[in-house]
Each structure stands twice: as structure tokens, then as C-alpha cells.
Design a protein around this motif. Structure first.
Motif, PDB file in Angstrom:
ATOM      1  N   THR A 169       0.878  -1.313  -0.086  1.00 56.91           N
ATOM      2  CA  THR A 169       0.126  -0.009  -0.146  1.00 56.91           C
ATOM      3  C   THR A 169       0.805   1.226  -0.103  1.00 56.91           C
ATOM      4  N   ARG A 170       1.988   1.335   0.408  1.00 59.11           N
ATOM      5  CA  ARG A 170       2.860   2.265   0.406  1.00 59.11           C
ATOM      6  C   ARG A 170       3.114   3.130  -0.749  1.00 59.11           C
ATOM      7  N   ASN A 171       2.939   2.504  -1.746  1.00 56.38           N
ATOM      8  CA  ASN A 171       3.083   3.260  -3.148  1.00 56.38           C
ATOM      9  C   ASN A 171       1.906   3.813  -3.768  1.00 56.38           C
ATOM     10  N   ILE A 172       0.689   3.581  -2.947  1.00 53.95           N
ATOM     11  CA  ILE A 172      -0.511   4.130  -3.568  1.00 53.95           C
ATOM     12  C   ILE A 172      -0.929   5.526  -2.593  1.00 53.95           C
ATOM     13  N   SER A 173      -0.956   6.438  -3.638  1.00 57.11           N
ATOM     14  CA  SER A 173      -1.022   8.020  -3.163  1.00 57.11           C
ATOM     15  C   SER A 173      -2.443   8.139  -2.212  1.00 57.11           C
ATOM     16  N   ASN A 174      -3.298   7.459  -2.671  1.00 65.23           N
ATOM     17  CA  ASN A 174      -4.789   7.609  -2.016  1.00 65.23           C
ATOM     18  C   ASN A 174      -5.046   6.649  -0.916  1.00 65.23           C
ATOM     19  N   ALA A 175      -4.119   5.879  -0.604  1.00 64.48           N
ATOM     20  CA  ALA A 175      -4.379   4.718   0.552  1.00 64.48           C
ATOM     21  C   ALA A 175      -3.469   4.777   1.626  1.00 64.48           C
ATOM     22  N   LYS A 176      -3.906   4.630   2.903  1.00 63.33           N
ATOM     23  CA  LYS A 176      -3.035   4.511   4.056  1.00 63.33           C
ATOM     24  C   LYS A 176      -3.461   3.539   5.118  1.00 63.33           C
ATOM     25  N   VAL A 177      -2.437   2.720   5.765  1.00 65.98           N
ATOM     26  CA  VAL A 177      -2.671   1.699   6.344  1.00 65.98           C
ATOM     27  C   VAL A 177      -2.264   1.971   7.772  1.00 65.98           C
ATOM     28  N   GLN A 178      -2.712   1.623   8.940  1.00 65.60           N
ATOM     29  CA  GLN A 178      -2.454   2.003  10.297  1.00 65.60           C
ATOM     30  C   GLN A 178      -3.197   0.793  10.980  1.00 65.60           C
ATOM     31  N   HIS A 179      -2.560   0.726  12.307  1.00 62.24           N
ATOM     32  CA  HIS A 179      -3.007  -0.398  13.328  1.00 62.24           C
ATOM     33  C   HIS A 179      -4.280   0.369  13.952  1.00 62.24           C
ATOM     34  N   VAL A 180      -5.219  -0.283  14.378  1.00 61.50           N
ATOM     35  CA  VAL A 180      -6.302  -0.053  14.807  1.00 61.50           C
ATOM     36  C   VAL A 180      -6.052   0.621  16.265  1.00 61.50           C
ATOM     37  N   SER A 181      -5.100   0.313  16.862  1.00 63.95           N
ATOM     38  CA  SER A 181      -4.791   1.119  18.229  1.00 63.95           C
ATOM     39  C   SER A 181      -4.341   2.499  18.044  1.00 63.95           C
ATOM     40  N   SER A 182      -3.926   2.824  16.781  1.00 63.44           N
ATOM     41  CA  SER A 182      -3.516   4.315  16.499  1.00 63.44           C
ATOM     42  C   SER A 182      -4.606   5.187  15.948  1.00 63.44           C
ATOM     43  N   ILE A 183      -5.863   4.507  15.958  1.00 57.35           N
ATOM     44  CA  ILE A 183      -6.959   5.363  15.674  1.00 57.35           C
ATOM     45  C   ILE A 183      -7.152   6.617  16.317  1.00 57.35           C
ATOM     46  N   ASN A 184      -7.494   7.619  15.237  1.00 60.76           N
ATOM     47  CA  ASN A 184      -7.556   9.182  15.719  1.00 60.76           C
ATOM     48  C   ASN A 184      -8.696   9.962  14.799  1.00 60.76           C
ATOM     49  N   VAL A 185      -9.088  10.815  15.457  1.00 59.52           N
ATOM     50  CA  VAL A 185     -10.235  11.480  14.674  1.00 59.52           C
ATOM     51  C   VAL A 185      -9.664  12.441  13.546  1.00 59.52           C
ATOM     52  N   VAL A 186      -8.332  12.861  13.553  1.00 57.90           N
ATOM     53  CA  VAL A 186      -7.723  13.403  12.612  1.00 57.90           C
ATOM     54  C   VAL A 186      -7.658  12.666  10.821  1.00 57.90           C
ATOM     55  N   GLU A 187      -7.198  11.568  11.223  1.00 56.27           N
ATOM     56  CA  GLU A 187      -7.063  10.539  10.239  1.00 56.27           C
ATOM     57  C   GLU A 187      -8.385   9.862   9.611  1.00 56.27           C
ATOM     58  N   LEU A 188      -9.295   9.702  10.765  1.00 59.20           N
ATOM     59  CA  LEU A 188     -10.571   9.346  10.094  1.00 59.20           C
ATOM     60  C   LEU A 188     -11.307  10.407   9.201  1.00 59.20           C
ATOM     61  N   LEU A 189     -11.120  11.777   9.600  1.00 64.80           N
ATOM     62  CA  LEU A 189     -11.766  12.999   9.024  1.00 64.80           C
ATOM     63  C   LEU A 189     -11.025  12.963   7.745  1.00 64.80           C
TER      64      LEU A 189
END
Length: 233
Positions: A169-189
Motif C-alpha cells: 500500500t505504501r506506493n498508493i497515494s490515496n491509501a494509507k494503512v495503520q493499526h487500529v490502536s492508532s485510531i484518531n479523529v484527524v486521520e478518520l476525517l
């Protein structure tokens, strides 16, 4: 009770999943959302911008010219603020930026965003997200078959670290991967669509619905997986 469709990696709907009302079915609280987002952005600032005052600038020990008789204004140092290379008046100084928000408010903000994603059909639940080898083309194929296709920003939240998914996924400009324990409002929005496996949904419901800690939720999911594997055997 809110519900969503569960897809497989081929983009086919396989079942309907009922979601927790207290996590995915609350009315978004815009005031709390604004406060949490502001606090999160403020807390990212390092606060290390700095300038030197006239006492910290090197040089300027000698009086530039005599006190009287020149017709000019009296000066005691060339490092005064009005001179070139002089000190700075009222410049920025290092100081911490911190805005603390209660835990209940942070969790309410996350529940508000998740509920908004469900209401607008921007939450995509996938049965499982597994790749045998890291390959960007395979990840692009999976994303193109899901309802999140169309050049929108996609955030994929995994229940555990998966190197194959990360590398794919790291070379896909419109996609991002993160662990669920790092969930935060800014990234969700920031992202239009939220893609998560069923294990991630279960983790979120345990943490934000039942009030378990991240470690307890991960342990509970591991127990459920081992129990289901034993029953199938």
C-alpha cells in the motif's frame, strides 16, 4: 441497530453485519469533534521555534562610536534590534504546545466519526485482508473492486501488523494503512472511506463500546479466534 455489508477481497457481498449501536449509531457531536481535532493538531506542534535577543547575539561588545559630538543618535552596541545582525525583539521562544482533552471526550469524538461513516456508507467492512506476497498491483485490484474505488482517500485499519499489506500500500497515494490502536479523529476525517476487517470492527466495539483496554480487546479477539478454530476442527 446500524448494519453494514461485509465484502470479500473480490468485492462480493458475503453477509450483513450488525454493528454496535453505542459505537456506530450515535449522533455526531460537532462541538466535541472540533475540540478534539484542535487539541490533536495543537499537540503535534513541537514548539521549538527560537530567536536570539540582543544579549544572545554574538559581538557588539564595543561601542560603535563616541557618545557625543557626532550629531547622530547615541548607540551602545551594534547588536541592538535596529541594527543589521542585531537581536530580535519579541521573537518566538521555545515553549510547549499542549491541549489536554478528557478520555471520554476523545472516545465520543471517535464514535461520532465512525457513526458518520456508517450513516454515509463510507465504512467498508471486509471479511479479511490478507496478501500472500507484497505486491502493489494486488492491492490496487482489491481496492478497485470495493465500493471505495474512484480516486477517493482510503484508510485501512488492521487488527495486527501485516508487512505484506503495508508494503503493498505504501506506493498508493490515496491509501494509507495503520493499526487500529492508532485510531484518531484527524486521520478518520482526512480519509473519505474507512476499510477494516471484521476483527478490527470487533476490536473497536470492545474498546469504545464495552470500555476494554487495547490489550484486553486484543486478547479477547485472540480467544475468539482460537475458540472458533477449535469448533471448526
Amino acid at each position: 441497530m446500524p448494519s453494514t455489508t461485509v465484502y470479500n477481497q473480490a468485492g462480493e457481498a458475503v453477509e450483513q453485519l450488525e454493528l454496535s449501536e453505542q459505537v456506530f449509531g450515535v449522533a455526531p457531536n460537532m462541538a466535541v469533534l472540533h475540540q478534539v481535532v484542535t487539541a490533536q493538531l495543537v499537540n503535534r506542534r513541537q514548539g521549538n521555534a527560537s530567536t536570539k535577543t540582543r544579549s544572545e547575539v554574538k559581538g557588539g561588545g564595543k561601542k560603535p562610536y563616541r557618545q557625543k559630538g557626532t550629531g547622530r543618535a547615541r548607540q551602545g552596541s551594534t547588536r541592538a534590534p535596529q541594527f543589521r545582525h542585531g537581536g530580535v525583539v519579541f521573537g518566538p521562544r521555545p515553549h510547549p504546545y499542549h491541549h489536554d482533552v478528557p478520555k471520554k471526550m476523545r472516545r465520543l469524538a471517535i464514535r461520532s466519526v465512525l457513526s458518520d461513516k456508517v450513516a454515509n456508507e463510507n465504512l467498508i467492512v471486509i471479511k479479511d485482508l490478507v496478501l500472500d506476497t507484497p505486491r502493489t498491483k494486488d492491492m490496487l485490484t482489491i481496492l478497485s473492486k470495493l465500493p471505495s474505488s474512484g480516486g477517493k482517500k482510503v484508510l485501512m485499519m488492521l487488527p495486527q501488523r501485516d508487512e505484506n499489506v503495508l508494503l503493498s500500500t505504501r506506493n498508493i497515494s490515496n491509501a494509507k494503512v495503520q493499526h487500529v490502536s492508532s485510531i484518531n479523529v484527524v486521520e478518520l476525517l482526512k480519509h473519505d472511506y474507512l476499510v477494516m476487517p471484521m476483527k478490527t470492527v470487533r476490536w473497536i466495539e470492545l474498546v469504545f463500546g464495552e470500555g476494554l483496554s487495547a490489550e484486553e480487546a486484543s486478547a479477547r479477539i485472540a480467544e475468539d479466534v482460537s475458540a472458533s478454530a477449535g469448533s471448526e476442527a
